[in-house]
Design a protein around this motif. Structure first.
Motif, short mmCIF file in Angstrom:
data_model
loop_
_atom_site.label_atom_id
_atom_site.label_comp_id
_atom_site.label_asym_id
_atom_site.label_seq_id
_atom_site.Cartn_x
_atom_site.Cartn_y
_atom_site.Cartn_z
N GLY A 98 78.32 68.50 63.63
CA GLY A 98 78.73 68.63 65.03
C GLY A 98 78.12 69.88 65.63
N HIS A 155 81.47 51.94 62.27
CA HIS A 155 81.56 51.57 63.67
C HIS A 155 80.25 51.75 64.44
N SER A 156 79.32 52.53 63.91
CA SER A 156 78.03 52.67 64.59
C SER A 156 77.10 51.52 64.24
N TYR A 206 86.48 60.12 58.06
CA TYR A 206 85.87 59.99 59.39
C TYR A 206 84.39 59.65 59.31
N GLN A 207 83.68 60.19 58.34
CA GLN A 207 82.25 59.88 58.21
C GLN A 207 82.03 58.40 57.90
N LEU A 260 82.67 56.45 61.11
CA LEU A 260 81.54 56.52 62.04
C LEU A 260 80.42 55.59 61.61
N ALA A 306 91.79 57.77 65.04
CA ALA A 306 90.67 57.86 65.98
C ALA A 306 91.26 58.23 67.33
N THR A 312 84.68 66.52 63.20
CA THR A 312 83.44 67.00 63.82
C THR A 312 82.96 68.34 63.25
N ALA A 357 89.31 59.86 70.27
CA ALA A 357 88.29 59.46 71.24
C ALA A 357 87.01 59.37 70.43
N ASP A 358 86.09 60.32 70.61
CA ASP A 358 84.92 60.37 69.73
C ASP A 358 85.11 61.46 68.67
N TYR A 359 86.34 61.64 68.26
CA TYR A 359 86.72 62.59 67.22
C TYR A 359 88.03 62.12 66.59
#
Length: 147
Positions: free
Chosen positions: A23, A143-144, A136-137, A140, A47, A16, A49-51
């Protein structure tokens, strides 16, 4: 993890705190440091949670964590104190802390190891999802786009 007799002048971020998507605290990081470029670190990304959470296992495999390297300004103590609060690894938060700030050697380029601060995940990873590819990017983005 290394324990040198001086403080690193760099910070490696992988979640983040990265610039895309920025973030909530990235603008502050950007104002107190200079972006150097992409960097990597041997380890695993989970992963939470949302981070994400980065872990350097006792036995390394081929897993790599992708992130960004920042050069800290002369006010690094102030910046790190604020980031320690953000990562909840100060005396203001109950033990055990979820993250721990450590010194590690990251690769800015394949032949350019650089000592940097990092926030490593400090709790058990049992049952957590490994972020395959260590970015992580990308995680995201992937998964988005799922319905």
């Amino acid at each position: 993890m290394e324990t040198p007799n001086y403080l690193p002048k760099y910070l490696f971020v992988y979640g983040t705190l990265r610039q895309n998507p920025p973030g909530q605290i990235h603008p502050f990081l950007q104002s107190c440091s200079r972006y150097i470029g992409p960097a990597t670190l041997p380890g695993r990304l989970y992963a939470i949670a949302d981070y994400p959470g980065a872990v350097i296992p006792a036995v390394l495999d081929q897993s790599i964590i992708h992130g960004e390297l920042y050069q800290l300004s002369e006010h690094q103590t102030d910046l790190l104190a604020i980031l320690d609060e953000y990562e909840e690894c100060t005396a203001n938060f109950p033990l055990p802390h979820e993250y721990q700030r450590c010194q590690v050697t990251v690769e800015l380029k394949p032949t350019q190891p650089t000592l940097a601060w990092i926030y490593l995940y400090n709790l058990p990873v049992d049952g957590l999802t490994i972020i395959t590819g260590g970015d992580y990017q990308q995680f995201l983005t992937k998964h988005s786009s799922k319905p």
